[in-house]
Design an enzyme around this catalytic site. Structure first.
Site, PDB file in Angstrom:
ATOM      1  N   TYR A  85      -2.510  -3.182  -1.644  1.00 16.43           N
ATOM      2  CA  TYR A  85      -2.579  -4.455  -0.942  1.00 16.43           C
ATOM      3  C   TYR A  85      -2.472  -5.509  -2.028  1.00 16.43           C
ATOM      4  O   TYR A  85      -3.246  -5.490  -2.986  1.00 16.43           O
ATOM      5  CB  TYR A  85      -3.924  -4.609  -0.221  1.00 16.43           C
ATOM      6  N   ASP A  90       2.994  -4.785   5.826  1.00  8.84           N
ATOM      7  CA  ASP A  90       2.826  -5.095   7.252  1.00  8.84           C
ATOM      8  C   ASP A  90       1.453  -5.684   7.578  1.00  8.84           C
ATOM      9  O   ASP A  90       1.052  -5.750   8.725  1.00  8.84           O
ATOM     10  CB  ASP A  90       3.061  -3.836   8.103  1.00  8.84           C
ATOM     11  N   HIS A  94       1.629   0.921  10.666  1.00  7.75           N
ATOM     12  CA  HIS A  94       0.230   0.994  10.240  1.00  7.75           C
ATOM     13  C   HIS A  94      -0.607   1.789  11.257  1.00  7.75           C
ATOM     14  O   HIS A  94      -1.760   1.482  11.535  1.00  7.75           O
ATOM     15  CB  HIS A  94      -0.311  -0.442  10.123  1.00  7.75           C
TER      16      HIS A  94
HETATM   17  C1  FNR Z   1      -4.939   2.986   7.865  1.00 10.30           C
HETATM   18  N1  FNR Z   1      -3.717   2.590   7.310  1.00 10.30           N
HETATM   19  C2  FNR Z   1      -3.716   1.897   6.108  1.00 10.30           C
HETATM   20  N2  FNR Z   1      -2.541   1.553   5.529  1.00 10.30           N
HETATM   21  C3  FNR Z   1      -2.520   0.880   4.353  1.00 10.30           C
HETATM   22  O1  FNR Z   1      -1.446   0.590   3.842  1.00 10.30           O
HETATM   23  N3  FNR Z   1      -3.698   0.532   3.739  1.00 10.30           N
HETATM   24  C4  FNR Z   1      -4.909   0.842   4.274  1.00 10.30           C
HETATM   25  O2  FNR Z   1      -5.939   0.520   3.712  1.00 10.30           O
HETATM   26  C5  FNR Z   1      -4.936   1.547   5.507  1.00 10.30           C
HETATM   27  N4  FNR Z   1      -6.120   1.881   6.080  1.00 10.30           N
HETATM   28  C6  FNR Z   1      -6.148   2.623   7.234  1.00 10.30           C
HETATM   29  C7  FNR Z   1      -7.360   3.025   7.763  1.00 10.30           C
HETATM   30  C8  FNR Z   1      -7.400   3.813   8.898  1.00 10.30           C
HETATM   31  C9  FNR Z   1      -8.719   4.263   9.433  1.00 10.30           C
HETATM   32  C10 FNR Z   1      -6.189   4.199   9.535  1.00 10.30           C
HETATM   33  C11 FNR Z   1      -6.193   5.060  10.756  1.00 10.30           C
HETATM   34  C12 FNR Z   1      -4.989   3.781   9.014  1.00 10.30           C
HETATM   35  C13 FNR Z   1      -2.435   2.998   7.924  1.00 10.30           C
HETATM   36  C14 FNR Z   1      -2.030   4.373   7.444  1.00 10.30           C
HETATM   37  O3  FNR Z   1      -1.619   4.340   6.111  1.00 10.30           O
HETATM   38  C15 FNR Z   1      -0.858   4.941   8.269  1.00 10.30           C
HETATM   39  O4  FNR Z   1       0.165   3.990   8.373  1.00 10.30           O
HETATM   40  C16 FNR Z   1      -1.298   5.400   9.660  1.00 10.30           C
HETATM   41  O5  FNR Z   1      -2.595   5.901   9.633  1.00 10.30           O
HETATM   42  C17 FNR Z   1      -0.378   6.472  10.186  1.00 10.30           C
HETATM   43  O6  FNR Z   1      -0.699   6.793  11.479  1.00 10.30           O
HETATM   44  P1  FNR Z   1      -1.567   8.081  11.920  1.00 10.30           P
HETATM   45  O7  FNR Z   1      -1.078   9.280  11.157  1.00 10.30           O
HETATM   46  O8  FNR Z   1      -2.990   7.745  11.636  1.00 10.30           O
HETATM   47  O9  FNR Z   1      -1.251   8.162  13.374  1.00 10.30           O
END
Ligand code: FNR
Length: 365
Positions: free
Chosen positions: A134, A162, A252
């Site tokens: 980030y 995103d 995401h």
């Molecule tokens: C995320 N995701 C996410 N992405 C990212 O770039 N930085 C982050 O800190 C987080 N944190 C995060 C926390 C939680 C609890 C979830 C469920 C998701 C998004 C993650 O990288 C990814 O895009 C999705 O989780 C993919 O979808 P599925 O496999 O959970 O359905």
């Protein structure tokens, strides 16, 4: 139930829903707004059907492939998800250990509960880890993180694009979990990162981040740069123009913009455009969101993805059964991969292509 009774990744979600602490479950499981994009991520896979070939010698199946130059045992990775300690005392390190045993890649989140160094220290020498970034408003902090990651052997920098602001996850808001986290990034390494991410995310992330910044990242690191959270063909083409090494088609996990399209659908639109411009080899394309079965993985690979990320299932496996749970979840997927490749009539990942799938259900939009 006993771990031996877990037959697929959805089983872990079921157990997690009924056994996890409510606040942690709400944070992990929630999507934004009415969770329509969250559901569509899953539903999109149900619109693709296979065209299996028979009478192929499928005795020996090879699941291995390469991602960003790293040889891996299978074409899926553990994607970055924040706040691992909400679900397990060892947080992200649980995922690290299981990824090592199963020879798959782990993407380390900026907002991990464990410190970056703890997570890298938990890895074996030959294990590959990526870093999700980030982008901090303070570019000096950013630069330090990136340079440190490179020094510690991280093999890919995934810049999340995103989330200039955090989406509204109302289930999570109702459970009053994520409120205050003042020092999640920056000088205070001792900060308790499990106290909540929402405010921190929206405060330190640079809302001015734009395409011009990509050049700067290129100038400070030799790591491959991948943009995580590309949601259109247009931005995929801009990514090529800006010389990045890859993109992750992702919304995401349905947690940011409600009515962002399922990544699988974007992939189906994107590949013909890239091919018509001769750009398909210019970057590696990844995708995440809603992947729960090996058939989902196989569909994405057939349609042009180099690999797929999986988020929540590993959080649920970690929260319910710890190390053994994550190991088992990965094993389940691998076993499903082998069986489904046999049934599809292919013996290695590089044989998968669009001739094995029927995407006519997507032509209507
Ligand atoms: C995320 N995701 C996410 N992405 C990212 O770039 N930085 C982050 O800190 C987080 N944190 C995060 C926390 C939680 C609890 C979830 C469920 C998701 C998004 C993650 O990288 C990814 O895009 C999705 O989780 C993919 O979808 P599925 O496999 O959970 O359905």
């Amino acid at each position: 139930p006993d771990l031996s009774q877990m037959y697929n990744l959805n089983d872990f979600e079921f157990v997690a829903r009924h056994t996890m602490e409510k606040t942690a479950w709400s944070y992990y499981s929630s999507g934004c707004d009415d969770e329509i994009t969250l559901r569509e991520n899953h539903a999109s896979y149900q619109r693709v059907f296979f065209k299996p070939r028979v009478l192929v010698d499928v005795t020996n199946i090879d699941l291995s492939t390469t991602m960003l130059g790293t040889k891996v045992s299978s074409p899926f990775y553990i994607t970055a998800t924040a706040l691992g300690r909400l679900g397990h005392d060892d947080g992200e390190c649980v995922l690290t250990r299981s990824a090592a045993k199963q020879d798959i890649i782990q993407m380390i989140p900026t907002l991990a509960s464990c410190s970056f160094d703890e997570i890298v220290d938990a890895a074996t020498d030959k294990q590959t880890q990526w870093l999700q970034l980030y982008v901090n408003k303070d570019r000096e902090i950013c630069e330090n993180i990136v340079r440190h990651a490179e020094k510690r052997g991280i093999k890919g920098l995934f810049i999340t694009v995103d989330a200039p602001q955090l989406g509204r996850r109302e289930k999570d808001m109702r459970s009053k979990n994520i409120e205050d986290l003042s020092h999640v990034q920056g000088d205070d390494e001792e900060a308790d990162r499990t106290q909540g991410a929402a405010r921190a995310i929206s405060s330190f992330i640079d809302t001015s981040l734009n395409w011009k910044d990509i050049k700067w990242f290129r100038s400070i690191t030799k790591m491959p740069i991948i943009l995580k959270g590309i949601q259109t063909v247009e931005d995929s083409l801009l990514a090529v123009e800006h010389g990045v090494d890859g993109i992750v088609l992702s919304n995401h996990g349905g947690r940011q913009l409600e009515f962002s399209k399922p990544p699988l659908e974007v992939l189906i639109e994107l590949m013909p455009v890239l091919r018509s411009k001769g750009l398909q080899d210019k970057l590696e394309i990844y995708l995440d969101g809603g992947v729960r079965r090996a058939t989902d993985v196989l569909k994405a690979i057939c349609l042009g993805a180099k690999g797929v990320g999986i988020g929540r299932p590993f959080l649920y496996a970690m929260s319910t059964y710890g190390d053994a749970g994550v190991y088992k979840a990965i094993q389940i997927l691998k076993d499903e991969m082998i069986m489904n490749m046999r049934l599809l009539g292919v013996t290695s990942i590089d044989q998968l292509n669009e001739s094995y799938v029927d995407v006519r259900n997507f032509q209507t939009r």
